[in-house]
Design a protein around this motif. Sequence first.
Motif, mmCIF file in Angstrom:
data_model
loop_
_atom_site.group_PDB
_atom_site.id
_atom_site.type_symbol
_atom_site.label_atom_id
_atom_site.label_comp_id
_atom_site.label_asym_id
_atom_site.label_seq_id
_atom_site.Cartn_x
_atom_site.Cartn_y
_atom_site.Cartn_z
ATOM 1 N N HIS A 172 0.719 -1.145 0.013
ATOM 2 C CA HIS A 172 -0.133 -0.189 -0.006
ATOM 3 C C HIS A 172 0.916 1.371 0.259
ATOM 4 C CE1 HIS A 172 -3.825 -1.868 1.520
ATOM 5 N NE2 HIS A 172 -3.317 -2.608 0.856
ATOM 6 N N ASP A 173 0.484 2.234 -0.540
ATOM 7 C CA ASP A 173 0.946 3.504 -0.600
ATOM 8 C C ASP A 173 0.082 4.417 0.450
ATOM 9 O OD1 ASP A 173 2.464 6.060 -2.373
ATOM 10 O OD2 ASP A 173 1.115 6.487 -0.830
ATOM 11 N N SER A 180 -1.141 8.329 -0.318
ATOM 12 C CA SER A 180 -2.385 8.692 -1.096
ATOM 13 C C SER A 180 -3.338 7.549 -1.214
ATOM 14 C CB SER A 180 -1.829 8.761 -2.653
ATOM 15 O OG SER A 180 -1.267 7.527 -3.110
ATOM 16 N N ASN A 181 -3.253 6.520 -0.186
ATOM 17 C CA ASN A 181 -4.214 5.305 -0.335
ATOM 18 C C ASN A 181 -4.278 4.746 -1.468
ATOM 19 O OD1 ASN A 181 -6.364 3.798 0.680
ATOM 20 N ND2 ASN A 181 -7.955 5.250 -0.069
ATOM 21 N N THR A 182 -3.145 4.133 -2.092
ATOM 22 C CA THR A 182 -3.227 3.250 -3.415
ATOM 23 C C THR A 182 -2.944 1.849 -2.758
ATOM 24 O OG1 THR A 182 -2.107 5.415 -4.277
ATOM 25 C CG2 THR A 182 -1.599 2.924 -5.317
ATOM 26 N N PRO A 183 -3.416 0.749 -3.286
ATOM 27 C CA PRO A 183 -4.395 0.763 -4.595
ATOM 28 C C PRO A 183 -5.789 1.419 -4.088
ATOM 29 C CG PRO A 183 -4.059 -1.468 -3.869
ATOM 30 C CD PRO A 183 -3.015 -0.430 -3.061
ATOM 31 N N ASP A 184 -6.497 1.771 -5.180
ATOM 32 C CA ASP A 184 -7.897 2.432 -4.963
ATOM 33 C C ASP A 184 -8.893 1.944 -5.804
ATOM 34 O OD1 ASP A 184 -9.619 3.954 -3.547
ATOM 35 O OD2 ASP A 184 -8.713 5.755 -4.055
ATOM 36 N N SER A 185 -10.116 2.095 -5.297
ATOM 37 C CA SER A 185 -11.206 1.622 -6.353
ATOM 38 C C SER A 185 -11.347 2.416 -7.432
ATOM 39 C CB SER A 185 -12.605 1.940 -5.470
ATOM 40 O OG SER A 185 -12.328 1.067 -4.352
ATOM 41 N N ILE A 186 -11.650 1.829 -8.649
ATOM 42 C CA ILE A 186 -11.990 2.443 -9.952
ATOM 43 C C ILE A 186 -13.460 2.541 -10.303
ATOM 44 C CG2 ILE A 186 -11.504 2.172 -12.338
ATOM 45 C CD1 ILE A 186 -9.161 2.848 -11.049
ATOM 46 N N GLU A 244 -14.872 3.131 -15.974
ATOM 47 C CA GLU A 244 -13.394 3.297 -16.361
ATOM 48 C C GLU A 244 -12.629 1.861 -16.619
ATOM 49 O OE1 GLU A 244 -11.013 5.969 -14.279
ATOM 50 O OE2 GLU A 244 -12.612 7.329 -13.745
ATOM 51 N N LEU A 245 -13.334 0.837 -16.234
ATOM 52 C CA LEU A 245 -12.731 -0.556 -16.580
ATOM 53 C C LEU A 245 -13.313 -0.953 -17.848
ATOM 54 C CD1 LEU A 245 -13.535 -2.417 -13.332
ATOM 55 C CD2 LEU A 245 -11.193 -1.369 -13.846
ATOM 56 N N GLN A 284 -14.027 -6.591 -15.745
ATOM 57 C CA GLN A 284 -14.970 -6.437 -14.666
ATOM 58 C C GLN A 284 -14.442 -7.048 -13.246
ATOM 59 O OE1 GLN A 284 -18.794 -8.117 -14.769
ATOM 60 N NE2 GLN A 284 -18.177 -8.992 -17.067
ATOM 61 N N VAL A 285 -14.920 -6.483 -12.127
ATOM 62 C CA VAL A 285 -14.480 -7.058 -10.954
ATOM 63 C C VAL A 285 -15.222 -8.052 -10.458
ATOM 64 C CG1 VAL A 285 -13.995 -6.484 -8.475
ATOM 65 C CG2 VAL A 285 -13.577 -4.886 -10.022
ATOM 66 N N SER A 286 -14.334 -9.259 -10.144
ATOM 67 C CA SER A 286 -15.173 -10.345 -9.781
ATOM 68 C C SER A 286 -15.414 -10.409 -8.185
ATOM 69 C CB SER A 286 -14.480 -11.758 -9.924
ATOM 70 O OG SER A 286 -13.836 -11.692 -11.214
ATOM 71 N N TRP A 287 -16.203 -9.929 -7.729
ATOM 72 C CA TRP A 287 -16.254 -9.716 -6.116
ATOM 73 C C TRP A 287 -16.413 -11.018 -5.433
ATOM 74 C CZ3 TRP A 287 -15.027 -5.267 -4.332
ATOM 75 C CH2 TRP A 287 -15.400 -4.028 -5.177
ATOM 76 N N GLY A 316 -11.177 -5.368 -6.267
ATOM 77 C CA GLY A 316 -11.918 -4.204 -6.661
ATOM 78 C C GLY A 316 -10.673 -3.024 -6.535
ATOM 79 N N LYS A 317 -9.535 -3.303 -5.978
ATOM 80 C CA LYS A 317 -8.788 -2.137 -5.846
ATOM 81 C C LYS A 317 -7.587 -2.212 -7.055
ATOM 82 C CE LYS A 317 -10.231 -0.573 -1.791
ATOM 83 N NZ LYS A 317 -9.470 -0.577 -0.662
ATOM 84 N N PHE A 318 -7.156 -1.217 -7.596
ATOM 85 C CA PHE A 318 -6.163 -0.945 -8.617
ATOM 86 C C PHE A 318 -5.016 -0.265 -8.269
ATOM 87 C CE2 PHE A 318 -10.254 -2.633 -10.361
ATOM 88 C CZ PHE A 318 -9.901 -3.380 -11.455
ATOM 89 N N HIS A 330 -9.039 -10.825 -8.882
ATOM 90 C CA HIS A 330 -10.628 -10.658 -8.886
ATOM 91 C C HIS A 330 -11.142 -9.743 -9.807
ATOM 92 C CE1 HIS A 330 -9.918 -11.846 -4.564
ATOM 93 N NE2 HIS A 330 -9.059 -11.198 -4.641
#
Lengths: 585, 585
Positions: free
Chosen positions: A551-552, A555-561, A565-566, A572-575, B234-236, B570
């Motif tokens: 994680h960063d 800046s809170n990385t990684p983050d949701s998109i 935008e995908l 697509q995200v497989s939850w 879901g995190k990128f 995911h």
Amino acid sequence: MYFPSWLSQLYRGLSRPIRRTTQPIWGSLSRSLVLSSQRRNPEFSSFVVRTNTCGELRSSHLGQEVTLCGWIQYRRQNTFLVLRDFHGLVQVIIPQDESAASVRKILCEAPMESVVQVSGTVISRPAGQENPKMPTGEIEIKVKTAELLNACKKLPFEIKDFMKKTEALRLQYRYLDLRSFQMQYNLRLRSQMVMKMREYLCNLHGFVDIETPTLFKRTPGGAKEFLVPSREPGKFYSLPQSPQQFKQLLMVGGLDRYFQVARCYRDEGSRPDRQPEFTQIIDISDVFRNTEIGFLQDALSKPHGTVKAICIPEGAKYFKRKDIESIRKFSADHFDQEILPVFLNTNRNWNSPVANFIMELKRQELIRLMETQEEDVVLLTAGEHNKACSLLGKLRLECADLLETRGVVLRDPTLFSFLWVVDFPLFLPKEENPRELESAHHPFTAPHPSDIHLLYTEPKKVRSQHYDLVLNGNEIGGGSIRIHNAELQQYILATLLKEDVKLLSHMLQALDYGAPPHGGIALGLDRLICVVTGSPSIRDVIAFPKSFRGHDLMSNTPDSIPPEELKPYHIQVSWPTDSKAAKAH
Amino acid sequence: MYFPSWLSQLYRGLSRPIRRTTQPIWGSLSRSLVLSSQRRNPEFSSFVVRTNTCGELRSSHLGQEVTLCGWIQYRRQNTFLVLRDFHGLVQVIIPQDESAASVRKILCEAPMESVVQVSGTVISRPAGQENPKMPTGEIEIKVKTAELLNACKKLPFEIKDFMKKTEALRLQYRYLDLRSFQMQYNLRLRSQMVMKMREYLCNLHGFVDIETPTLFKRTPGGAKEFLVPSREPGKFYSLPQSPQQFKQLLMVGGLDRYFQVARCYRDEGSRPDRQPEFTQIIDISDVFRNTEIGFLQDALSKPHGTVKAICIPEGAKYFKRKDIESIRKFSADHFDQEILPVFLNTNRNWNSPVANFIMELKRQELIRLMETQEEDVVLLTAGEHNKACSLLGKLRLECADLLETRGVVLRDPTLFSFLWVVDFPLFLPKEENPRELESAHHPFTAPHPSDIHLLYTEPKKVRSQHYDLVLNGNEIGGGSIRIHNAELQQYILATLLKEDVKLLSHMLQALDYGAPPHGGIALGLDRLICVVTGSPSIRDVIAFPKSFRGHDLMSNTPDSIPPEELKPYHIQVSWPTDSKAAKAH
């Protein structure tokens, strides 16, 4: 042998690491940076309004009119403040007369860590007020004008105390952490070392610096490679773990003497260090061949089973019972191995449930074999050969760290001890199926010339032309001579390793078009700088590191998109079913 | 002003580009590389068995026993062959006596481009057989021993003809293409130039070389950023287009004088060049204010509508009808713009349907306004101001290229003409909604100090502190002074640009903690080296470039990934409905 001697030479030209200094003091420690940069005569005051840096002013500048820019490090009684730039510290006298009221207001009201620009004259400090701990301690600045360039909000902590804060806080406010002396020192030393490497390679030995792509094809079995979706449905790039294939292709392309300071994308798993340093690893299986101790018996009855031990000189004198307990716990938790501590001074009663297992006779045999002395401690383990060696290698370093905290001088931090590790096996039995082989390093490593005939008869016995470089017990690099013959490469890939050669057809084809014999080495720059600066973590030699979990925190990385935008990437995200609820929040 | 003068100085120390040499000949062209590397005195024969490189041997080496390694470039009548390494070519005499039968067999039977090692004596060539075109043309090697290090399969083409092949073939066999003189020259020059830049920045001016992360947070609206799925559902991550935020954070962190040779991930869209070079861009809207020509009328009636023209001196003399047709087609295809060519010599009948539109009176006015002469051609277009300027800027360069192929000397390839472009607007009206503003470059650019008051009254009129650097008509770099005041940054982001400031809260926070005033510049290294080497494409100055569509043709990248390898990330592929059938194949 070239790298170590070069590194030692380089290092003598640079300033010293300071890990063992107990209380970092800006003034005295920044001297080293001043010296090393003065030698290079950089024009720090080119391009900018400042005439000098804070750290460079000396008695030789007396009487000069200077303009300085820096952060307010410290202020006392509204009479003076200490101004800091990357070069060091300087004391600034706040004018007290009425005519300078506006200057006084600026300098007295600006919060700590604000950025100011001051102009004034370099004067001597009054007799008796010189500060010999500060390189600029003989002078101070009599200010005439001042300007607040940017005010600073109240800080969540003091910069100089930053190293004491939690790592999470340091990473969250990385831009403040970077102002600390230690981070400035580490990153500037790193830059200088990399520059020296480049000068050595480019200017002295004609190497060519070539950038290779980081968006590439997935390596077969490259489970630790990041994927990058492309705009073509179902097609992906991969961020390669190393420029492995490209460097070979550059050799085929006649780009003799290539190097690169390359970005490698992979998870650095924890690897036990391999190098013995202050004691031996000795195989004592024979002593325990006929033993009644269950777990030793067990281990020795299996293939590759072994009983191994290391000796900690004077361990009984320095180790407390809880140290031994934590060693045993560590071994059980991380290696699933039991550790038997053996104390050679039988007069001491350790009241340990395992001590009784070691019979007097065995104890004598151990003393003979391991050349141990009274007050030493022997740590003994049993199990599969590689696992036992890995554990003891790790424990050796842990014990050294522990002894050093108890005041025992084991390792000279100013010494660089290099070691090449050679004659690795080319193949290892696959863990899941020991009858099949896998590459010990990677399938492009060339076999040892004396062992080539064994490839066709007893491939397990073939040594590789892989080599590792170890510095003060830390693996800092590795490399190999590569296979340049397409037929041999095909035999190893297809027949011995049973890999799908289609994925590597471009490599096999390239070898067929007049690939020269070639090899190389890669240094782990982060780890190397870490050892040289004596930093506890590689995160201390990287400007913006990721946390342990990638994680960063700043800046809170990684983050949701957002899903739209995908779309251009056709993914697509497989939850996961159990996190669908969590997503709803 | 520093970069241009520095580049010119640097360049005088390096060898010359050779684009205009009609027939690249290995021997004579490699001289420049030999010279530039001899000056540096690299130890090319350190570490390896060869005693010398092929290209360095001269009469001064006569009588020396040498060992050389290289590729077989050429062989004639089984009596001599030419051996090549990156340094140049040398002639090797194949021994004819019976006692050397095995050496002869190796050297006569090895296919072209095989790698061989030869040992022998440097001797004079017989009188009259010297080759003045070859730097090593006075000597040859009398071979005693030879070894075939790696045989080469029959090549799909000859290396020296490679530049004539299609780019797709060159990219597919990139490792062979890299052996060509031009690619060796380009990549080695690039390495030397980057090294000179580093020496200038690090050693002369105290810059610190710092690597910033390439796995970072998505930039708001960063539509051209690659995504990297993480192992958290879901995190990128995102591959940043530039280290934009990091370089500002380094300034906040007190890492004064930072630089980096950074990898930037973005699609380089085609951008028209902005710099006039051999003629003017003149606004001639007034001439056509009352015109009967439909599309001019149309354009002028719209806001920002304009009629613009460029003059091609002596265009009528050198341009053929099909040239004009291809210019018109280009304009229609790429800019959706009409182009009217106007020929000033009325005696020539071009039989063009548009020629008639230009009345004699207007022609005279044009001649007066544009100071044109007989035989000149005026290219005229009408439309939205920016679009018209972009098109004419592009056409100007196209026409220059065309005239140069017809033998007109327009641009001195040995000259470096630099130009700074300044006073850009800070904001532009949004294309989709011209009442709203967007940043002309990015939201961190500082406003011009004289225009700050306009931010609160007429933001459209604010000039920025952005600057572009242009070399010989090509934009090679750009940069800006950044905003260091959090309040100002917040006002621009939230009030003027209506951006969601939450995504940039770490930047705003960092500015609040004593950010110093700062700015910088980024050079486009690929483009710069392209201009310096006179290469037609940036793919000629990159070792392993992607094709126009982002493919690696050598390894077939990007490629499909089995669904189970997507699971840890995911994600799953959303197949477009019309490509499901295609996927089945």
